[in-house]
Design an enzyme around this catalytic site. Structure first.
Site, PDB file in Angstrom:
ATOM      1  N   PHE A 124      47.579  45.508  44.103  1.00  0.00           N
ATOM      2  CA  PHE A 124      46.182  45.772  44.423  1.00  0.00           C
ATOM      3  C   PHE A 124      46.145  46.793  45.566  1.00  0.00           C
ATOM      4  O   PHE A 124      47.109  46.911  46.310  1.00  0.00           O
ATOM      5  CB  PHE A 124      45.494  44.456  44.826  1.00  0.00           C
ATOM      6  CG  PHE A 124      44.051  44.642  45.147  1.00  0.00           C
ATOM      7  CD1 PHE A 124      43.155  45.026  44.153  1.00  0.00           C
ATOM      8  CD2 PHE A 124      43.572  44.476  46.431  1.00  0.00           C
ATOM      9  CE1 PHE A 124      41.819  45.225  44.449  1.00  0.00           C
ATOM     10  CE2 PHE A 124      42.229  44.671  46.726  1.00  0.00           C
ATOM     11  CZ  PHE A 124      41.366  45.044  45.738  1.00  0.00           C
ATOM     12  N   ALA A 217      45.561  35.765  44.214  1.00  0.00           N
ATOM     13  CA  ALA A 217      44.093  35.722  44.393  1.00  0.00           C
ATOM     14  C   ALA A 217      43.397  34.999  43.229  1.00  0.00           C
ATOM     15  O   ALA A 217      42.478  34.230  43.438  1.00  0.00           O
ATOM     16  CB  ALA A 217      43.545  37.135  44.531  1.00  0.00           C
ATOM     17  N   HIS A 450      35.633  56.766  48.162  1.00  0.00           N
ATOM     18  CA  HIS A 450      34.533  56.163  47.411  1.00  0.00           C
ATOM     19  C   HIS A 450      33.581  55.356  48.298  1.00  0.00           C
ATOM     20  O   HIS A 450      32.420  55.201  47.976  1.00  0.00           O
ATOM     21  CB  HIS A 450      35.065  55.281  46.275  1.00  0.00           C
ATOM     22  CG  HIS A 450      36.061  54.250  46.696  1.00  0.00           C
ATOM     23  ND1 HIS A 450      37.359  54.560  47.046  1.00  0.00           N
ATOM     24  CD2 HIS A 450      35.954  52.910  46.853  1.00  0.00           C
ATOM     25  CE1 HIS A 450      37.997  53.456  47.374  1.00  0.00           C
ATOM     26  NE2 HIS A 450      37.173  52.441  47.269  1.00  0.00           N
TER      27      HIS A 450
HETATM   28  C1  PLP Z   1      44.707  40.965  43.632  1.00  0.00           C
HETATM   29  C2  PLP Z   1      44.154  41.106  45.017  1.00  0.00           C
HETATM   30  N1  PLP Z   1      44.979  41.041  46.066  1.00  0.00           N
HETATM   31  C3  PLP Z   1      44.515  41.149  47.317  1.00  0.00           C
HETATM   32  C4  PLP Z   1      43.187  41.365  47.583  1.00  0.00           C
HETATM   33  C5  PLP Z   1      42.729  41.541  49.016  1.00  0.00           C
HETATM   34  O1  PLP Z   1      41.996  40.444  49.434  1.00  0.00           O
HETATM   35  P1  PLP Z   1      40.871  40.507  50.569  1.00  0.00           P
HETATM   36  O2  PLP Z   1      39.733  41.320  50.029  1.00  0.00           O
HETATM   37  O3  PLP Z   1      40.518  39.085  50.806  1.00  0.00           O
HETATM   38  O4  PLP Z   1      41.473  41.140  51.772  1.00  0.00           O
HETATM   39  C6  PLP Z   1      42.285  41.449  46.524  1.00  0.00           C
HETATM   40  C7  PLP Z   1      40.852  41.676  46.805  1.00  0.00           C
HETATM   41  O5  PLP Z   1      40.069  42.096  45.983  1.00  0.00           O
HETATM   42  C8  PLP Z   1      42.785  41.313  45.196  1.00  0.00           C
HETATM   43  O6  PLP Z   1      41.966  41.394  44.131  1.00  0.00           O
END
Ligand code: PLP
Length: 458
Positions: A124, A217, A450
């Site tokens: 991510f 997540a 963005h």
């Molecule tokens: C797969 C994944 N990892 C990590 C994160 C990061 O998390 P946070 O937004 O709580 O910092 C996200 C957030 O969208 C995510 O979808």
């Protein structure tokens, strides 16, 4: 049309939303420089910008907030969270963190050194950035099917095992402090990873003595996809599937704002005692004492309850059908989406919807603006605004393979009639698609543009 189980909850507290007039929407767009991130939430009717931290907590979670113990050290809230984390995930050690990227930051600070590589199916963007911030090199090795929007592969988040083995051989295991997997694969359309693939990934990492961390997540959505789609798991509970998943790994980091259905929170778990010691020291420096990790005691309690609620199978059946239903209705209107529908979001194929707008004129942005103009709905462009960049050698623009508009669905927040409204709005846009024009930047920062860019219609 997929069958759609009714919402397995009734509504006890309401939050008003209002649909402002077309004239006011036009004015809001202009004021925001045609960037939907800059539109005020009160001017949005249906907000599908993200599923992160935007879900509705249950009455049990709200009750748990009142039990919050705000002691600085060793709070009862921490003890309750610890019991839930140990029961579901089974790692020896854990710390709370204020959200997912905070856990990633601590993990990267402790384990990543400049020039090292961290493979995953797909990182991510915050994970990617946290690894890079420590001089590391995140590497994505997802199966090729992930890049074909029409391919209905049931586990499009899977790692390509042959690519992973070849990568480790080429780089050398000593340059890989740990390997990862993201479940479900958000950057690739919220697509799940099979248990078979997770086992192969774990075996591969472990055969080279590389520790295996999961970005968890959406662990509960992934578990339910396994139950629905993988042979041998149809009679296992999602809790059993989650336990099996995490038994394969040496640790995990998690944004609790997704499947733990809280507005803020994160977790970092591991089995290695030395890593835990270092994590605690880093956490004290950046987040707070290891028994609260940057959160209030009440947040820990809400998370402890939410970790189980996210695994509830009646809820998950409704949740995954919600995205499948919305995708099917949008497809019916003639707009293709990434197949099959992911867990938390529907991804519209913009190049197929607005084929007359070249990527240099931001068709994803054009469709995002149109969705607001037509129905005050907020989605998120995942295309050239987010990812196009000049080739460092030739200066020529490199455009992403896919141009997408993501509609992320907050948990337990919108009803079927809200989703019908979204699909009907898109059907009206589709009818006049040929008239829609592109955009150009009037301002764009160098990184993560963005969020703050401004545009003008062409
Ligand atoms: C797969 C994944 N990892 C990590 C994160 C990061 O998390 P946070 O937004 O709580 O910092 C996200 C957030 O969208 C995510 O979808």
């Amino acid at each position: 049309m997929p069958t759609y189980p009714p919402e397995p909850f009734r509504i006890k507290v309401t939050e008003p939303i209002r649909l402002i007039s077309p004239d006011k929407r036009e004015a809001a767009l202009k004021e925001a420089g045609y960037n939907i991130f800059a539109v005020k939430a009160e001017d949005i009717f249906i907000d599908l910008l993200t599923d992160s931290g935007t879900g509705a907590m249950s009455h049990d979670q709200w009750a748990a907030l009142m039990r919050g113990d705000e002691s600085y050290a060793g709070a009862r809230s921490y003890i309750r969270l610890k019991a839930a984390v140990e029961d579901i995930f089974g790692f020896k050690y854990f710390v709370p963190a204020h959200q997912g990227r905070a856990a990633e930051n601590i993990l990267s600070a402790v384990l990543v050194r400049p020039g090292q590589y961290i493979p995953s199916n797909m990182h991510f963007d915050t994970t990617d950035a946290n690894i890079r911030a420590r001089g590391g090199r995140p590497t994505n090795l997802v199966i090729d099917e992930a890049f074909d929007p029409a391919n209905p592969h049931p586990f499009k988040g899977n790692m390509d095992i042959a690519k992973l083995k070849a990568f480790i051989e080429k780089i050398g295991a000593e340059k890989i402090p740990f390997g990862m997997m993201t479940i479900t694969n958000n950057a690739g359309g919220g697509q799940p990873v099979s248990m078979e693939n997770l086992k192969e990934v774990a075996d591969t990492y472990h055969s080279y003595d590389i520790p295996f961390f999961i970005d968890a997540a959406r662990y509960a959505e992934n578990a339910y996809f396994i139950k629905l789609r993988e042979k041998g798991y149809e009679n296992k509970s999602t809790l059993e599937i989650a336990r099996e998943t995490f038994s394969l790994a040496d640790g995990m980091c998690m944004s609790a704002k997704k499947d733990a259905i809280v507005n803020i929170g994160g977790l970092l778990c591991m089995n290695d005692e030395t890593v835990f010691q270092n994590v605690k020291n880093e956490l004290i420096l950046r987040e707070g004492f290891p028994t609260y990790g940057g959160l209030a005691g009440r947040d820990l309690d809400a998370m402890a309850v939410g970790l189980y609620e996210g695994l509830d199978e009646a809820y998950l059946a409704y949740r995954l059908n919600q995205t499948a239903y919305l995708a099917a209705r949008i497809n019916q209107a003639g707009i293709p989406t990434i197949q099959p529908a992911g867990g938390h979001a529907v991804y519209l194929d913009v190049l197929a919807t607005l084929p007359h707008i070249p990527q240099g004129e931001f068709p994803g942005q054009a469709l995002t603006v149109e969705l607001y103009r037509e129905g005050a709905i907020r989605g998120c462009e995942i295309g050239s605004v987010m990812f196009a960049h000049p080739d460092p050698e030739t200066g020529r623009m490199i455009y992403p393979q896919l141009e997408l508009l993501r509609l992320a669905i907050p948990r337990r927040t919108y009803t079927q009639s809200h989703l019908d409204y979204v699909a009907e709005t898109l059907a009206r846009i589709k009818e006049r698609a040929a008239e829609i024009r592109g955009y150009k930047f009037t301002y764009a920062p160098e990184l993560l543009r963005h969020f703050t860019a401004r545009f003008e219609p062409l």
